[in-house]
Scaffold this motif. Structure first.
Motif, PDB file in Angstrom:
ATOM      1  N   PHE A 139       0.844  -1.209   0.000  1.00  0.00           N
ATOM      2  CA  PHE A 139       0.000   0.000   0.000  1.00  0.00           C
ATOM      3  C   PHE A 139       0.871   1.249   0.000  1.00  0.00           C
ATOM      4  O   PHE A 139       0.661   2.173  -0.786  1.00  0.00           O
ATOM      5  N   LEU A 140       1.892   1.256   0.877  1.00  0.00           N
ATOM      6  CA  LEU A 140       2.736   2.445   0.990  1.00  0.00           C
ATOM      7  C   LEU A 140       3.561   2.679  -0.278  1.00  0.00           C
ATOM      8  O   LEU A 140       3.918   3.800  -0.594  1.00  0.00           O
ATOM      9  N   ASN A 141       3.826   1.610  -1.017  1.00  0.00           N
ATOM     10  CA  ASN A 141       4.565   1.759  -2.270  1.00  0.00           C
ATOM     11  C   ASN A 141       3.634   1.882  -3.471  1.00  0.00           C
ATOM     12  O   ASN A 141       4.048   1.655  -4.619  1.00  0.00           O
ATOM     13  N   ASP A 142       2.356   2.181  -3.175  1.00  0.00           N
ATOM     14  CA  ASP A 142       1.381   2.422  -4.253  1.00  0.00           C
ATOM     15  C   ASP A 142       1.151   1.222  -5.164  1.00  0.00           C
ATOM     16  O   ASP A 142       0.810   1.372  -6.329  1.00  0.00           O
ATOM     17  N   LYS A 143       1.355   0.030  -4.646  1.00  0.00           N
ATOM     18  CA  LYS A 143       1.049  -1.153  -5.437  1.00  0.00           C
ATOM     19  C   LYS A 143      -0.437  -1.471  -5.351  1.00  0.00           C
ATOM     20  O   LYS A 143      -1.002  -2.126  -6.220  1.00  0.00           O
ATOM     21  N   LEU A 144      -1.048  -1.075  -4.259  1.00  0.00           N
ATOM     22  CA  LEU A 144      -2.471  -1.329  -4.002  1.00  0.00           C
ATOM     23  C   LEU A 144      -3.042  -0.104  -3.308  1.00  0.00           C
ATOM     24  O   LEU A 144      -2.296   0.603  -2.633  1.00  0.00           O
ATOM     25  N   ASP A 145      -4.332   0.117  -3.408  1.00  0.00           N
ATOM     26  CA  ASP A 145      -4.914   1.123  -2.529  1.00  0.00           C
ATOM     27  C   ASP A 145      -5.488   0.389  -1.318  1.00  0.00           C
ATOM     28  O   ASP A 145      -5.406  -0.841  -1.222  1.00  0.00           O
ATOM     29  N   LEU A 146      -6.053   1.159  -0.405  1.00  0.00           N
ATOM     30  CA  LEU A 146      -6.480   0.552   0.851  1.00  0.00           C
ATOM     31  C   LEU A 146      -7.626  -0.459   0.640  1.00  0.00           C
ATOM     32  O   LEU A 146      -7.672  -1.506   1.273  1.00  0.00           O
ATOM     33  N   ILE A 147      -8.516  -0.139  -0.278  1.00  0.00           N
ATOM     34  CA  ILE A 147      -9.631  -1.057  -0.565  1.00  0.00           C
ATOM     35  C   ILE A 147      -9.073  -2.399  -1.021  1.00  0.00           C
ATOM     36  O   ILE A 147      -9.520  -3.466  -0.584  1.00  0.00           O
ATOM     37  N   GLN A 148      -8.075  -2.350  -1.892  1.00  0.00           N
ATOM     38  CA  GLN A 148      -7.519  -3.603  -2.422  1.00  0.00           C
ATOM     39  C   GLN A 148      -6.781  -4.379  -1.342  1.00  0.00           C
ATOM     40  O   GLN A 148      -6.874  -5.604  -1.276  1.00  0.00           O
ATOM     41  N   ILE A 179     -15.114   4.445  -6.654  1.00  0.00           N
ATOM     42  CA  ILE A 179     -14.817   5.548  -5.725  1.00  0.00           C
ATOM     43  C   ILE A 179     -13.989   6.618  -6.449  1.00  0.00           C
ATOM     44  O   ILE A 179     -14.261   7.817  -6.324  1.00  0.00           O
ATOM     45  N   ASN A 180     -13.024   6.184  -7.259  1.00  0.00           N
ATOM     46  CA  ASN A 180     -12.187   7.162  -7.957  1.00  0.00           C
ATOM     47  C   ASN A 180     -12.992   7.982  -8.964  1.00  0.00           C
ATOM     48  O   ASN A 180     -12.773   9.175  -9.117  1.00  0.00           O
ATOM     49  N   GLN A 181     -13.958   7.323  -9.632  1.00  0.00           N
ATOM     50  CA  GLN A 181     -14.804   8.070 -10.580  1.00  0.00           C
ATOM     51  C   GLN A 181     -15.656   9.100  -9.839  1.00  0.00           C
ATOM     52  O   GLN A 181     -15.826  10.224 -10.282  1.00  0.00           O
ATOM     53  N   LEU A 182     -16.178   8.678  -8.673  1.00  0.00           N
ATOM     54  CA  LEU A 182     -16.959   9.611  -7.869  1.00  0.00           C
ATOM     55  C   LEU A 182     -16.109  10.803  -7.465  1.00  0.00           C
ATOM     56  O   LEU A 182     -16.538  11.954  -7.531  1.00  0.00           O
ATOM     57  N   LEU A 183     -14.889  10.495  -7.031  1.00  0.00           N
ATOM     58  CA  LEU A 183     -13.974  11.560  -6.603  1.00  0.00           C
ATOM     59  C   LEU A 183     -13.704  12.529  -7.750  1.00  0.00           C
ATOM     60  O   LEU A 183     -13.692  13.744  -7.548  1.00  0.00           O
ATOM     61  N   ARG A 424     -17.702  -2.001   6.775  1.00  0.00           N
ATOM     62  CA  ARG A 424     -18.502  -0.932   7.377  1.00  0.00           C
ATOM     63  C   ARG A 424     -17.744   0.392   7.372  1.00  0.00           C
ATOM     64  O   ARG A 424     -18.324   1.462   7.286  1.00  0.00           O
ATOM     65  N   ARG A 425     -16.425   0.301   7.467  1.00  0.00           N
ATOM     66  CA  ARG A 425     -15.603   1.505   7.390  1.00  0.00           C
ATOM     67  C   ARG A 425     -15.891   2.259   6.077  1.00  0.00           C
ATOM     68  O   ARG A 425     -15.988   3.476   6.053  1.00  0.00           O
ATOM     69  N   HIS A 426     -16.060   1.485   4.997  1.00  0.00           N
ATOM     70  CA  HIS A 426     -16.321   2.116   3.705  1.00  0.00           C
ATOM     71  C   HIS A 426     -17.726   2.702   3.653  1.00  0.00           C
ATOM     72  O   HIS A 426     -17.916   3.831   3.207  1.00  0.00           O
ATOM     73  N   THR A 427     -18.712   1.902   4.098  1.00  0.00           N
ATOM     74  CA  THR A 427     -20.093   2.388   3.978  1.00  0.00           C
ATOM     75  C   THR A 427     -20.273   3.621   4.853  1.00  0.00           C
ATOM     76  O   THR A 427     -20.961   4.561   4.485  1.00  0.00           O
ATOM     77  N   ASP A 428     -19.600   3.617   5.997  1.00  0.00           N
ATOM     78  CA  ASP A 428     -19.689   4.761   6.892  1.00  0.00           C
ATOM     79  C   ASP A 428     -19.124   6.010   6.202  1.00  0.00           C
ATOM     80  O   ASP A 428     -19.729   7.081   6.235  1.00  0.00           O
ATOM     81  N   ALA A 429     -17.999   5.868   5.520  1.00  0.00           N
ATOM     82  CA  ALA A 429     -17.390   7.019   4.842  1.00  0.00           C
ATOM     83  C   ALA A 429     -18.269   7.479   3.672  1.00  0.00           C
ATOM     84  O   ALA A 429     -18.424   8.681   3.446  1.00  0.00           O
ATOM     85  N   ILE A 430     -18.864   6.533   2.949  1.00  0.00           N
ATOM     86  CA  ILE A 430     -19.731   6.923   1.815  1.00  0.00           C
ATOM     87  C   ILE A 430     -20.956   7.669   2.350  1.00  0.00           C
ATOM     88  O   ILE A 430     -21.392   8.673   1.784  1.00  0.00           O
ATOM     89  N   ILE A 467     -11.423   6.186   1.983  1.00  0.00           N
ATOM     90  CA  ILE A 467     -11.716   4.805   1.612  1.00  0.00           C
ATOM     91  C   ILE A 467     -10.551   4.177   0.864  1.00  0.00           C
ATOM     92  O   ILE A 467     -10.134   3.067   1.157  1.00  0.00           O
ATOM     93  N   THR A 468     -10.006   4.916  -0.093  1.00  0.00           N
ATOM     94  CA  THR A 468      -8.902   4.334  -0.856  1.00  0.00           C
ATOM     95  C   THR A 468      -7.568   4.528  -0.149  1.00  0.00           C
ATOM     96  O   THR A 468      -6.566   3.927  -0.536  1.00  0.00           O
ATOM     97  N   GLY A 469      -7.560   5.374   0.892  1.00  0.00           N
ATOM     98  CA  GLY A 469      -6.336   5.532   1.668  1.00  0.00           C
ATOM     99  C   GLY A 469      -5.525   6.743   1.264  1.00  0.00           C
ATOM    100  O   GLY A 469      -4.424   6.965   1.747  1.00  0.00           O
ATOM    101  N   GLU A 470      -6.075   7.587   0.370  1.00  0.00           N
ATOM    102  CA  GLU A 470      -5.371   8.807  -0.028  1.00  0.00           C
ATOM    103  C   GLU A 470      -5.285   9.772   1.137  1.00  0.00           C
ATOM    104  O   GLU A 470      -4.397  10.598   1.230  1.00  0.00           O
ATOM    105  N   PHE A 471      -6.248   9.677   2.022  1.00  0.00           N
ATOM    106  CA  PHE A 471      -6.384  10.663   3.088  1.00  0.00           C
ATOM    107  C   PHE A 471      -6.762   9.897   4.341  1.00  0.00           C
ATOM    108  O   PHE A 471      -7.914   9.793   4.712  1.00  0.00           O
TER     109      PHE A 471
END
Ligand SMILES: Nc1nc2c(ncn2[C@@H]2O[C@H](COP(=O)(O)OP(=O)(O)OP(=O)(O)O)[C@@H](O)[C@H]2O)c(=O)[nH]1
Ligand SMILES: [Mg+2]
Length: 488
Positions: A139-148, A179-183, A424-430, A467-471
């Protein structure tokens, strides 16, 4: 990006489960992976006695590991004694799972052998990986985002084929893309509004600007649709929380035992038997469910019971569904019971005006238990605003009807191609993002306030970026990855 940074330690862990198995895999990741592997690994004749290359025969030269090539090798300890033999694979960074140099050793799957092998790497300076540390580094090396990254853990933990399928879809990026399209739409709209605000002399009427109003409507629709799919995904992955509640002696614990298929809860004829919350994770045709038995709701002078009742209310508040159990023979509740009756019953048990009562009532399925005493047959009745299921927990009659109803509520059969796993972490953020967009829309409609709308859109953007871990805070990342298994 995130605040956490990958440390430069080289980590090691067993990637296969502990215990005995045909093959056991160790995985190293970090800058010294290759160096460490070269100290332990020695090439030798292949099993067919053919020499694979002149270099592979020389034991005093560092073995040259070809990237992504399966070498047959022997593994030695520092005294030059043979530990095991097997396959060694080298994945130079950044083209590896973690993005760092990774080496995998595949030896024989015995706990002593593997532990001994791990010890060699620890002596050389590697350290044991924390749970989830390989995925965290990816994740930290941008191979995956947090969802993945979360989808990997969900895939491993899946308790049904459907859950596994949806997790692999999240892993392949289906949820992240949405999520990225929404963003992207949020950011485009926000930038448009902010640019307009920056030219105040032009006196922009945002309300009349169809680009803004249409854009907002579209974003609300899309967030709502993603939220629906994510809710399904979270239920499928984490399981619906079904709380059994009701007055003492109604047969709650008997119902839990029926659903669990074994005698998990104590059942007695004494009212007030269950004091503490009891949880069981069950599976209905692959659908995970958390069934939660609670203390009977009543006023009680007994301090322990009072505490149990307090805990019961806490569970009721968090429930996805509530099975309100009544004794059909004693509580005088007939088949044509309505939501008004339930409300009256509920209020008797609440003893105070809880503001969330309405929200809770919507989640109730009424269970008319003990129908054997009335010589009735099990059945499901859909009254206008209430589902009633008549059953006998003691005789295990009508439990299938309840199971099917729970499956139906979750729309379990209708999981389509687009279903991805979520938490639930995701649904809560959405949900929070949706609230901000709606609040911004209100600001626009009521006050024509473009600045406030822009601020709300920014907040919504932050929620989705979590959700994706950008923030995302370090703290949250720590919690997410520490729930992974070691070696992943
Ligand atoms: N006849 C009949 N008796 C039942 C049925 N279900 C439960 N009972 C009996 O009702 C009594 C109470 O059952 P429990 O399951 O302990 O009830 P509970 O709601 O968990 O009670 P508390 O934990 O005290 O709140 C026991 O004697 C059960 O055998 C049923 O369907 N029919
Ligand atoms: Mg009980």
């Amino acid at each position: 990006m995130t605040i956490l940074s990958a440390d430069s330690d080289t980590i090691i862990a067993q990637a296969t489960p502990p215990g005995r198995g045909g093959v056991g895999i160790l995985r190293l990741s970090g800058p010294r992976s290759l160096e460490f592997a070269q100290a332990v690994v020695r090439f030798t004749k292949s099993k067919s006695s053919k020499v694979t290359s002149t270099q592979e025969m020389t034991s005093d030269v560092k073995p040259q590991l070809k990237p992504r090539f399966a070498h047959f090798a022997q593994f030695f300890d520092k005294k030059n004694d043979l530990i095991d033999e097997g396959i060694v694979l080298y994945f130079p960074g950044p083209n590896s799972f973690t993005g760092e140099d990774v080496v995998e050793l595949q030896g024989h799957g015995g706990p002593v052998v593997l532990d001994f092998l791990i010890q060699q790497f620890l002596d050389l300076g590697a350290r044991i990986a924390r749970p989830g540390e390989f995925s965290e580094r990816a994740f930290l090396n941008d191979k995956l985002d947090l969802i993945q990254a979360e989808a990997i853990a969900d895939l491993i933990d899946s308790s049904s084929t459907q859950a596994a399928r949806s997790a692999v879809r999240s892993l392949s990026g289906e949820f992240s893309n949405q999520i990225n399209q929404l963003l992207e739409s949020l950011i485009t709209l926000r930038l448009y509004i902010e640019a307009a605000i920056d030219f105040p002399e032009e006196e922009i009427d945002f309300l009349a600007d169809s680009k803004v109003t249409k854009g907002l409507d579209e974003i609300v629709l899309r967030i709502t649709s993603v939220l629906q799919t994510a809710n399904q995904g979270a239920l499928l992955q984490e399981g619906m929380r079904v709380v059994i509640a009701g007055r003492p002696n109604a047969g709650k614990s008997s119902l839990l035992n029926c659903l669990a298929g074994e005698n998990r809860a104590i059942v007695t004829a004494l009212a007030g038997t269950t004091r503490d919350v009891l949880r069981e994770k069950i599976n209905i045709d692959g659908m995970p469910l958390h069934i939660i038995d609670t203390a009977g709701l009543r006023t009680s002078p007994d301090e322990i019971e009072q505490e149990g009742i307090k805990r019961a209310w806490q569970e009721i508040e968090l429930a996805d569904q509530i099975l309100l159990v009544v004794d059909a023979s004693g509580d005088n509740i007939g088949k044509n019971v309505s939501m008004d009756n339930v409300q009256a019953l509920w209020q008797e048990m609440v003893f105070s005006d809880k503001i969330w009562a309405d929200k809770i009532l919507k989640k109730i399925i009424l269970i008319r238990n003990k129908i054997d005493l009335l010589k009735e047959s099990p059945t499901e009745i859909e009254n206008t605003d209430l589902t009633v299921i008549c059953l006998s927990a003691k005789n295990n009659k009508g439990i299938d009807i309840l199971r099917n109803h729970l499956k139906k509520i979750m729309g379990f059969k209708n999981l389509g191609q687009g279903q991805f796993s979520a938490r639930r972490r995701h649904t809560d953020a959405i949900e929070r993002a949706l609230k901000f967009v709606k609040a911004g829309e209100e600001q626009l409609l009521n006050a024509g306030a473009g600045e406030l709308l822009a601020e709300d859109l920014k907040q919504a953007q932050n929620c989705l970026s979590e959700i994706t871990g950008e923030f995302t805070s370090d703290d949250l990342l720590g919690r997410i990855f520490s729930s992974f298994c070691i070696g992943k």
